[in-house]
Write a protein that holds these residues in place. Structure first.
Motif, short mmCIF file in Angstrom:
data_model
loop_
_atom_site.label_atom_id
_atom_site.label_comp_id
_atom_site.label_asym_id
_atom_site.label_seq_id
_atom_site.Cartn_x
_atom_site.Cartn_y
_atom_site.Cartn_z
N LYS A 23 -18.03 4.05 56.70
CA LYS A 23 -16.90 4.59 55.95
C LYS A 23 -17.44 5.31 54.70
O LYS A 23 -18.44 4.89 54.12
CB LYS A 23 -15.95 3.48 55.55
CG LYS A 23 -15.30 2.83 56.74
CD LYS A 23 -14.38 1.71 56.32
CE LYS A 23 -13.74 1.14 57.57
NZ LYS A 23 -13.71 -0.28 57.59
N PRO A 24 -16.79 6.39 54.28
CA PRO A 24 -17.25 7.07 53.07
C PRO A 24 -17.07 6.18 51.85
O PRO A 24 -16.18 5.33 51.81
CB PRO A 24 -16.37 8.32 53.00
CG PRO A 24 -15.18 8.03 53.85
CD PRO A 24 -15.62 7.02 54.87
N PRO A 25 -17.90 6.36 50.82
CA PRO A 25 -17.78 5.53 49.63
C PRO A 25 -16.48 5.83 48.89
O PRO A 25 -15.94 6.92 48.98
CB PRO A 25 -19.00 5.92 48.79
CG PRO A 25 -19.35 7.28 49.25
CD PRO A 25 -18.97 7.34 50.70
N SER A 26 -16.02 4.84 48.15
CA SER A 26 -14.81 5.04 47.37
C SER A 26 -15.08 6.04 46.26
O SER A 26 -16.22 6.28 45.87
CB SER A 26 -14.35 3.71 46.77
OG SER A 26 -15.29 3.27 45.81
N ALA A 27 -14.00 6.60 45.72
CA ALA A 27 -14.14 7.57 44.64
C ALA A 27 -14.79 6.94 43.41
O ALA A 27 -15.58 7.57 42.71
CB ALA A 27 -12.78 8.16 44.28
N GLY A 28 -14.49 5.67 43.16
CA GLY A 28 -15.08 4.98 42.01
C GLY A 28 -16.59 4.82 42.15
O GLY A 28 -17.34 5.03 41.21
N LEU A 29 -17.03 4.45 43.37
CA LEU A 29 -18.47 4.29 43.60
C LEU A 29 -19.19 5.62 43.49
O LEU A 29 -20.24 5.72 42.86
CB LEU A 29 -18.72 3.66 44.97
CG LEU A 29 -20.18 3.52 45.39
CD1 LEU A 29 -20.93 2.64 44.42
CD2 LEU A 29 -20.28 2.98 46.80
#
Length: 140
Positions: A60-66
């Motif tokens: 899964k793509p990383p979260s915007a925060g990460l």
């Protein structure tokens, strides 16, 4: 006209979903599927299982925060050379130019002219033109 070997090759390369296949190959594949249902259904079932396993294993793509924290950490570490290093480079360059200029003037007119001619004679070399063309290509 598509045959079983070509169909199997494309199926192995692009998977069971015909949307992933090259546009030019889709009509032939659909015609082959219509005329050879048993063969294509068996091949599609085998590759379809692999497609499902590969899709389930997709990260899964990383979260915007990460992603933001990673970018911020990289930007925080980017630094330029300290002031003393820039000053040292300027002083070294100045000293080299000064000593070179002074040494050439002490050697007499004949020697300095010969040194000058030797230093810039490589500009007449055909390889120099290749270097200039390469640099021009890189700049553009």
């Amino acid at each position: 006209m598509m045959d079983e070997t070509r169909f199997s090759t494309l199926l192995s390369a692009y998977g069971a979903d015909l949307k992933r296949w090259p546009q030019a190959e889709r009509p032939g594949a659909l015609a082959f599927m219509e005329s050879h249902r048993e063969i294509t259904s068996r091949l599609m079932a085998e590759d379809g299982e692999l497609d499902m396993l590969l899709e389930a294993a997709r990260a899964k793509p990383p979260s915007a925060g990460l992603a933001g924290r990673i970018l911020a950490a990289g930007q925080a570490q980017a630094r330029f050379a300290p002031e003393w290093a820039r000053l040292a480079a300027v002083l070294a360059l100045s000293a080299g130019l000064g000593l070179g200029w002074g040494g050439a003037s002490l050697g007499g007119a004949g020697q300095s002219d010969a040194a000058y001619a030797m230093a810039f004679s490589s500009f007449a070399d055909p390889a120099y033109e290749e270097v200039v063309d390469f640099i021009d290509g890189e700049v553009r």
